[in-house]
Write an enzyme that holds these catalytic residues in place. Structure first.
Site, PDB file in Angstrom:
ATOM      1  N   CYS A   1       0.841  -1.202   0.000  1.00  0.00           N
ATOM      2  CA  CYS A   1       0.000   0.000   0.000  1.00  0.00           C
ATOM      3  C   CYS A   1       0.879   1.255   0.000  1.00  0.00           C
ATOM      4  O   CYS A   1       1.832   1.366   0.782  1.00  0.00           O
ATOM      5  CB  CYS A   1      -0.914   0.007   1.213  1.00  0.00           C
ATOM      6  SG  CYS A   1      -2.056   1.430   1.229  1.00  0.00           S
TER       7      CYS A   1
ATOM      8  N   CYS B   1      -9.017  -0.779   2.266  1.00  0.00           N
ATOM      9  CA  CYS B   1      -8.387   0.492   1.916  1.00  0.00           C
ATOM     10  C   CYS B   1      -8.767   0.875   0.485  1.00  0.00           C
ATOM     11  O   CYS B   1      -8.728   0.041  -0.420  1.00  0.00           O
ATOM     12  CB  CYS B   1      -6.874   0.363   2.052  1.00  0.00           C
ATOM     13  SG  CYS B   1      -5.943   1.797   1.451  1.00  0.00           S
TER      14      CYS B   1
ATOM     15  N   CYS C   1      -5.079   0.965  -1.890  1.00  0.00           N
ATOM     16  CA  CYS C   1      -4.434  -0.259  -2.397  1.00  0.00           C
ATOM     17  C   CYS C   1      -5.442  -1.348  -2.753  1.00  0.00           C
ATOM     18  O   CYS C   1      -5.067  -2.365  -3.330  1.00  0.00           O
ATOM     19  CB  CYS C   1      -3.431  -0.784  -1.375  1.00  0.00           C
ATOM     20  SG  CYS C   1      -4.168  -1.400   0.167  1.00  0.00           S
TER      21      CYS C   1
ATOM     22  N   CYS D   1     -16.213 -31.889  19.424  1.00  0.00           N
ATOM     23  CA  CYS D   1     -16.782 -32.501  18.221  1.00  0.00           C
ATOM     24  C   CYS D   1     -15.726 -32.649  17.129  1.00  0.00           C
ATOM     25  O   CYS D   1     -15.908 -33.433  16.187  1.00  0.00           O
ATOM     26  CB  CYS D   1     -17.968 -31.684  17.716  1.00  0.00           C
ATOM     27  SG  CYS D   1     -17.630 -29.948  17.426  1.00  0.00           S
TER      28      CYS D   1
END
Length: 354
Positions: A39, A66, A69, A316
């Site tokens: 970015c 964002c 970017c 489980c």
């Protein structure tokens, strides 16, 4: 995520290293956005960063993508359809999408599904749900102080945060007459964030935040207990957080947190049998059915497994198919595989320490 990994990722962020594209995303606490490693925006301080392996994890942690970017698209390639739908979600993040909503945007729902799945491994509906859940879970993370302030002003505001939370957790206790109250807390774990819900005596729910159907689980819990659910802490939540830390560190053999089991007599019999499976071992659905005296009920055992709302504690994940394959798991097969292998290591370590 290990501290060493975080430091490595932070250095890659500062240097805008392209080889880390797709390896991690960074959430910036001060702005509420998440970015890709390259970015161009000004870099945050290390203490203001949260690192995630997937975009979905960042969304579930309440960060929004964002706009510079565009972390939800491949570098230098932004699909117009993806852009349109992401912007639509940001305009109304608490919205539950239906076919007519796609039609209003002149978007084909199946095309949206395919493009989102191809771009970043989840469908558009899963993306919208993750964003909605992330906003709701942010309320849990910030705690009661903010929630109390919002409750005092009522529900007139169009805040997506509060609307998302109220849609998932139910009405605020101030608006529900004669209702009991359950507290919900966000717990960070090695396998991703979990949500714990409890009263002052018992733990009612422990699930991974990204579990499919979590909203319905919370809704069923709220209906069964006739309770409002608000952010907060109770003694069972504090205890399970401590025990989970010990468990993931390989130091815990058995959970002691008091549990509230809300299910049919058959489901409860299955859950009690699951707790008898020793750590480091597995059992088949058919074996569980035989153990409860109903050998032909292995499919019902599988359904009871899926109805378990106390992940890890009621194990489980230790139930597999008779042919040795993992079978299903609400938290995802990768987590199930990790838990089984982790518990085998715990068994070895604890047996040596005796």
């Amino acid at each position: 995520m290990l501290t060493s990994d975080k430091k490595e990722f932070y250095e890659a962020l500062l240097d805008k290293k392209t080889e880390y594209e797709g390896i991690f995303y960074v959430g910036v606490k001060t702005t509420g956005v998440f970015c890709r490693p390259t970015c161009p925006a000004r870099k945050p301080k290390f203490e203001n960063c949260e690192f995630f392996e997937t975009a979905q994890q960042a969304l579930l942690a309440s960060f929004r993508p964002c706009k510079r970017c565009r972390p939800l698209s491949h570098p230098n390639h932004v699909s117009e359809l993806v852009r349109t739908l992401v912007e639509a979600v940001e305009e109304n993040p608490e919205k539950r999408w239906k076919d007519k909503d796609f039609q209003e945007l002149s978007v084909d729902a199946s095309t949206a599904r395919r493009q989102f799945k191809k771009r970043f491994g989840m469908t558009f509906v899963e993306y919208a749900r993750a964003r909605r859940m992330g906003l709701a879970m942010k309320q849990i993370r910030v705690g009661e102080t903010v929630m109390d302030a919002q409750l005092s002003s009522g529900y007139e505001s169009s805040s997506g945060f509060r609307d998302a939370f109220s849609r998932i957790m139910g009405e605020a206790p101030a608006l529900v007459e004669n209702s009991s109250v359950l507290k919900a807390s966000w717990l960070d774990t090695k396998l991703g964030p979990m949500i714990a819900i409890a009263d002052e005596e018992f733990l009612f729910l422990l699930e991974f935040v990204d579990r499919r159907g979590l909203e319905r689980e919370v809704e069923r819990l709220r209906e069964k207990t006739k309770s409002a659910i608000i952010p907060g802490r109770t003694q069972p939540i504090n205890l399970i957080e401590k025990e989970l830390t010990q468990y993931f560190n390989g130091e815990l053999r058995e959970f002691k947190t008091p549990l509230a089991l809300l299910g049919s007599p058959f489901q409860k019999s299955v859950w009690h049998e699951l707790k008898k499976i020793p750590i480091g071992q597995t059992a088949s659905y058919s074996r569980i059915a035989e153990s409860i005296g109903n050998p032909s009920a292995f499919r019902a055992v599988a359904r009871a497994n899926g109805a378990n709302q106390l992940a890890i504690i009621i194990p489980c994940h230790r139930v597999i198919n008779a042919n040795g394959e993992l079978g299903g798991y609400g938290g995802g097969l990768s987590r199930k595989r990790w838990l089984i292998n982790h518990e085998k290591l715990i068994k070895k370590v604890l047996s040596k320490s005796r």
